[in-house]
Write a protein that holds these residues in place. Structure first.
Motif, PDB file in Angstrom:
ATOM      1  N   TYR A 270       0.838  -1.211   0.000  1.00 20.57           N
ATOM      2  CA  TYR A 270       0.000   0.000   0.000  1.00 20.57           C
ATOM      3  C   TYR A 270       0.870   1.257   0.000  1.00 20.57           C
ATOM      4  O   TYR A 270       0.586   2.211  -0.737  1.00 20.57           O
ATOM      5  CB  TYR A 270      -0.924   0.002   1.216  1.00 20.57           C
ATOM      6  CG  TYR A 270      -1.865   1.178   1.228  1.00 20.57           C
ATOM      7  CD1 TYR A 270      -2.970   1.222   0.381  1.00 20.57           C
ATOM      8  CD2 TYR A 270      -1.640   2.265   2.064  1.00 20.57           C
ATOM      9  CE1 TYR A 270      -3.834   2.305   0.370  1.00 20.57           C
ATOM     10  CE2 TYR A 270      -2.499   3.362   2.062  1.00 20.57           C
ATOM     11  CZ  TYR A 270      -3.589   3.374   1.212  1.00 20.57           C
ATOM     12  OH  TYR A 270      -4.424   4.460   1.204  1.00 20.57           O
ATOM     13  N   VAL A 271       1.914   1.261   0.808  1.00 22.33           N
ATOM     14  CA  VAL A 271       2.811   2.420   0.863  1.00 22.33           C
ATOM     15  C   VAL A 271       3.440   2.660  -0.513  1.00 22.33           C
ATOM     16  O   VAL A 271       3.478   3.790  -1.010  1.00 22.33           O
ATOM     17  CB  VAL A 271       3.914   2.223   1.924  1.00 22.33           C
ATOM     18  CG1 VAL A 271       4.974   3.331   1.807  1.00 22.33           C
ATOM     19  CG2 VAL A 271       3.319   2.224   3.327  1.00 22.33           C
ATOM     20  N   GLN A 272       3.927   1.587  -1.148  1.00 19.90           N
ATOM     21  CA  GLN A 272       4.566   1.730  -2.457  1.00 19.90           C
ATOM     22  C   GLN A 272       3.580   2.234  -3.502  1.00 19.90           C
ATOM     23  O   GLN A 272       3.924   3.066  -4.346  1.00 19.90           O
ATOM     24  CB  GLN A 272       5.145   0.381  -2.901  1.00 19.90           C
ATOM     25  CG  GLN A 272       6.048   0.477  -4.124  1.00 19.90           C
ATOM     26  CD  GLN A 272       7.244   1.388  -3.906  1.00 19.90           C
ATOM     27  OE1 GLN A 272       8.056   1.156  -3.014  1.00 19.90           O
ATOM     28  NE2 GLN A 272       7.356   2.440  -4.714  1.00 19.90           N
TER      29      GLN A 272
ATOM     30  N   THR B  74       1.536   6.502  -7.013  1.00 25.31           N
ATOM     31  CA  THR B  74       0.395   7.310  -7.479  1.00 25.31           C
ATOM     32  C   THR B  74       0.485   8.758  -7.020  1.00 25.31           C
ATOM     33  O   THR B  74      -0.250   9.612  -7.513  1.00 25.31           O
ATOM     34  CB  THR B  74      -0.933   6.714  -6.980  1.00 25.31           C
ATOM     35  OG1 THR B  74      -0.906   6.625  -5.544  1.00 25.31           O
ATOM     36  CG2 THR B  74      -1.158   5.325  -7.546  1.00 25.31           C
ATOM     37  N   GLN B  75       1.369   9.012  -6.034  1.00 23.72           N
ATOM     38  CA  GLN B  75       1.610  10.382  -5.534  1.00 23.72           C
ATOM     39  C   GLN B  75       0.311  11.053  -5.107  1.00 23.72           C
ATOM     40  O   GLN B  75      -0.038  12.136  -5.573  1.00 23.72           O
ATOM     41  CB  GLN B  75       2.309  11.206  -6.622  1.00 23.72           C
ATOM     42  CG  GLN B  75       3.649  10.631  -7.017  1.00 23.72           C
ATOM     43  CD  GLN B  75       4.198  11.226  -8.290  1.00 23.72           C
ATOM     44  OE1 GLN B  75       3.530  11.992  -8.964  1.00 23.72           O
ATOM     45  NE2 GLN B  75       5.425  10.892  -8.633  1.00 23.72           N
ATOM     46  N   ASP B  76      -0.383  10.396  -4.184  1.00 24.80           N
ATOM     47  CA  ASP B  76      -1.684  10.909  -3.782  1.00 24.80           C
ATOM     48  C   ASP B  76      -1.812  11.157  -2.278  1.00 24.80           C
ATOM     49  O   ASP B  76      -2.628  11.960  -1.861  1.00 24.80           O
ATOM     50  CB  ASP B  76      -2.783   9.927  -4.214  1.00 24.80           C
ATOM     51  CG  ASP B  76      -4.175  10.481  -3.972  1.00 24.80           C
ATOM     52  OD1 ASP B  76      -4.435  11.608  -4.425  1.00 24.80           O
ATOM     53  OD2 ASP B  76      -4.979   9.797  -3.325  1.00 24.80           O
ATOM     54  N   LYS B  77      -1.000  10.468  -1.459  1.00 28.63           N
ATOM     55  CA  LYS B  77      -1.141  10.589  -0.007  1.00 28.63           C
ATOM     56  C   LYS B  77       0.218  10.722   0.678  1.00 28.63           C
ATOM     57  O   LYS B  77       1.210  10.173   0.225  1.00 28.63           O
ATOM     58  CB  LYS B  77      -1.874   9.369   0.565  1.00 28.63           C
ATOM     59  CG  LYS B  77      -3.317   9.227   0.103  1.00 28.63           C
ATOM     60  CD  LYS B  77      -3.958   7.997   0.727  1.00 28.63           C
ATOM     61  CE  LYS B  77      -5.420   7.856   0.303  1.00 28.63           C
ATOM     62  NZ  LYS B  77      -5.560   7.541  -1.102  1.00 28.63           N
ATOM     63  N   GLY B  78       0.187  11.439   1.834  1.00 32.54           N
ATOM     64  CA  GLY B  78       1.372  11.566   2.668  1.00 32.54           C
ATOM     65  C   GLY B  78       1.379  10.509   3.754  1.00 32.54           C
ATOM     66  O   GLY B  78       0.405   9.778   3.939  1.00 32.54           O
ATOM     67  N   PRO B  79       2.474  10.407   4.516  1.00 25.70           N
ATOM     68  CA  PRO B  79       2.635   9.371   5.546  1.00 25.70           C
ATOM     69  C   PRO B  79       1.534   9.316   6.589  1.00 25.70           C
ATOM     70  O   PRO B  79       1.121   8.234   7.001  1.00 25.70           O
ATOM     71  CB  PRO B  79       3.983   9.732   6.180  1.00 25.70           C
ATOM     72  CG  PRO B  79       4.716  10.481   5.136  1.00 25.70           C
ATOM     73  CD  PRO B  79       3.672  11.254   4.399  1.00 25.70           C
ATOM     74  N   LYS B  80       1.051  10.471   7.034  1.00 25.44           N
ATOM     75  CA  LYS B  80       0.043  10.470   8.098  1.00 25.44           C
ATOM     76  C   LYS B  80      -1.271   9.864   7.628  1.00 25.44           C
ATOM     77  O   LYS B  80      -1.919   9.112   8.361  1.00 25.44           O
ATOM     78  CB  LYS B  80      -0.181  11.892   8.615  1.00 25.44           C
ATOM     79  CG  LYS B  80       0.971  12.431   9.445  1.00 25.44           C
ATOM     80  CD  LYS B  80       0.662  13.824   9.975  1.00 25.44           C
ATOM     81  CE  LYS B  80       1.812  14.345  10.834  1.00 25.44           C
ATOM     82  NZ  LYS B  80       1.542  15.711  11.329  1.00 25.44           N
TER      83      LYS B  80
ATOM     84  N   VAL C  91       9.312  14.619  -0.056  1.00 27.09           N
ATOM     85  CA  VAL C  91       9.459  15.954  -0.648  1.00 27.09           C
ATOM     86  C   VAL C  91       9.077  15.914  -2.127  1.00 27.09           C
ATOM     87  O   VAL C  91       8.349  16.787  -2.625  1.00 27.09           O
ATOM     88  CB  VAL C  91      10.903  16.474  -0.481  1.00 27.09           C
ATOM     89  CG1 VAL C  91      11.093  17.768  -1.272  1.00 27.09           C
ATOM     90  CG2 VAL C  91      11.225  16.702   0.989  1.00 27.09           C
ATOM     91  N   GLU C  92       9.537  14.878  -2.818  1.00 26.68           N
ATOM     92  CA  GLU C  92       9.255  14.742  -4.249  1.00 26.68           C
ATOM     93  C   GLU C  92       7.747  14.603  -4.508  1.00 26.68           C
ATOM     94  O   GLU C  92       7.192  15.267  -5.389  1.00 26.68           O
ATOM     95  CB  GLU C  92       9.985  13.517  -4.801  1.00 26.68           C
ATOM     96  CG  GLU C  92       9.744  13.261  -6.280  1.00 26.68           C
ATOM     97  CD  GLU C  92      10.375  11.962  -6.766  1.00 26.68           C
ATOM     98  OE1 GLU C  92      10.078  11.576  -7.912  1.00 26.68           O
ATOM     99  OE2 GLU C  92      11.135  11.340  -6.009  1.00 26.68           O
ATOM    100  N   VAL C  93       7.094  13.749  -3.721  1.00 28.54           N
ATOM    101  CA  VAL C  93       5.655  13.532  -3.904  1.00 28.54           C
ATOM    102  C   VAL C  93       4.867  14.789  -3.541  1.00 28.54           C
ATOM    103  O   VAL C  93       3.923  15.168  -4.247  1.00 28.54           O
ATOM    104  CB  VAL C  93       5.177  12.327  -3.049  1.00 28.54           C
ATOM    105  CG1 VAL C  93       3.651  12.246  -3.038  1.00 28.54           C
ATOM    106  CG2 VAL C  93       5.765  11.031  -3.596  1.00 28.54           C
ATOM    107  N   ALA C  94       5.251  15.438  -2.449  1.00 33.76           N
ATOM    108  CA  ALA C  94       4.566  16.665  -2.025  1.00 33.76           C
ATOM    109  C   ALA C  94       4.696  17.743  -3.101  1.00 33.76           C
ATOM    110  O   ALA C  94       3.724  18.456  -3.405  1.00 33.76           O
ATOM    111  CB  ALA C  94       5.140  17.159  -0.704  1.00 33.76           C
ATOM    112  N   LYS C  95       5.872  17.885  -3.672  1.00 32.00           N
ATOM    113  CA  LYS C  95       6.108  18.874  -4.730  1.00 32.00           C
ATOM    114  C   LYS C  95       5.229  18.580  -5.949  1.00 32.00           C
ATOM    115  O   LYS C  95       4.585  19.479  -6.497  1.00 32.00           O
ATOM    116  CB  LYS C  95       7.580  18.851  -5.135  1.00 32.00           C
ATOM    117  CG  LYS C  95       7.940  19.780  -6.294  1.00 32.00           C
ATOM    118  CD  LYS C  95       9.440  19.739  -6.552  1.00 32.00           C
ATOM    119  CE  LYS C  95       9.823  20.598  -7.741  1.00 32.00           C
ATOM    120  NZ  LYS C  95       9.396  20.022  -9.029  1.00 32.00           N
ATOM    121  N   LYS C  96       5.175  17.319  -6.353  1.00 35.52           N
ATOM    122  CA  LYS C  96       4.379  16.954  -7.530  1.00 35.52           C
ATOM    123  C   LYS C  96       2.886  17.123  -7.273  1.00 35.52           C
ATOM    124  O   LYS C  96       2.134  17.500  -8.181  1.00 35.52           O
ATOM    125  CB  LYS C  96       4.701  15.516  -7.949  1.00 35.52           C
ATOM    126  CG  LYS C  96       6.079  15.379  -8.588  1.00 35.52           C
ATOM    127  CD  LYS C  96       6.355  13.953  -9.037  1.00 35.52           C
ATOM    128  CE  LYS C  96       7.727  13.870  -9.717  1.00 35.52           C
ATOM    129  NZ  LYS C  96       8.041  12.485 -10.141  1.00 35.52           N
TER     130      LYS C  96
END
Length: 266
Positions: A120-122, A127-133, A162-167
């Motif tokens: 799920y994490v991978q 998909t660059q849709d959710k952060g860790p929390k 950082v990469e996912v948040a930026k995208k």
């Protein structure tokens, strides 16, 4: 003691067998089993069974049924142990039967909460849709133990976050009609809702190129300024000017841009 008088293959399911017991001169249906149970207990015509042996056979037959039901449930996607437990409970299986079925599924590798969490994490990284929390809360809702969640989240290291948040921020894009300050604040709030920590968000925002926004901001202040000018058009000139300035300042526009807009209107 009861004696097996006949064994027949089910017409609609050739992998199951009907067991009949002698009742006087008649063959009376007793129960049905899978081929695995048939072989495991050596069930054949003439074999005598005690009530305890029949109860044990039926218990293991229920386990087989629970495992078989789980295979179909697991065929759509990976499931957590808690999800499988809940599914089988809703199907009416007893707790001991469910526990044994899950034990078998785990030994066969069909149920593995660590791999479930890592998968799920991978997926969320890709998909660059959710952060860790948010990922943590979702896995927690699926009954995954906290230590396994943290282990899986090691895949989502600082740089990837950082990469996912930026995208994600770039994907939301620059909207016309808002100030750069308001835009950045909106993006930060969105990333917070997505489950990113503030340090990650700040670094991601620092990596975004907002130079193209300079021209758009001049257009944005005209849009918002005209809206405010119309809203307060009934007020005396001085009061209207002050109201428009306050309105644009709250929208996050730079004071120099505000003054230029007011000067142009006046």
């Amino acid at each position: 003691m009861k004696k097996i008088s006949k064994i027949s293959v089910q017409k609609n399911n050739p992998e199951r067998y009907n067991i009949y017991m002698a009742n006087g001169e008649k063959d009376e249906y007793a129960f049905s089993v899978t081929e695995n149970i048939l072989i495991k207990y050596g069930l054949k015509k003439g074999k005598e069974l005690t009530p305890f042996e029949i109860e044990e056979i039926l218990y293991h037959e229920d386990i087989e049924k629970a495992v078989t039901a789980s295979y179909q449930y697991l065929s759509f996607r990976m499931r957590s142990e808690f999800e499988v437990f809940t599914f089988l409970k809703e199907k009416g299986f007893t707790i001991p039967t469910i526990q044994e079925a899950i034990h078998k599924l785990k030994s066969l590798g069909y149920v593995d909460d660590l791999q479930f969490a890592k998968s799920y994490v991978q997926t969320q990284i890709n998909t660059q849709d959710k952060g860790p929390k948010v990922i943590y809360q979702w896995l927690k809702s699926k009954g995954v133990q906290e230590n396994l969640i943290y282990e899986a989240l090691k895949l989502f290291d600082y740089e990837k976050q950082v990469e996912v948040a930026k995208k994600l921020a770039e994907k939301k894009g620059i909207k016309k009609g808002v100030s750069q300050k308001q835009l950045i604040n909106n993006l930060k709030q969105m990333l917070l809702r997505k489950g990113f920590d503030i340090p990650i968000i700040e670094e991601a925002m620092n990596k975004i190129d907002f130079t193209e926004f300079d021209e758009l901001e001049e257009s944005a202040i005209k849009i918002q300024g005209e809206k405010a000018w119309k809203k307060y058009s009934a007020l005396p000139p001085f009061e209207r000017t002050m109201k428009v300035k306050q309105f644009l300042y709250r929208k996050g526009f730079d004071i120099d841009l505000i003054e230029a807009f007011i000067a142009n209107k006046e």
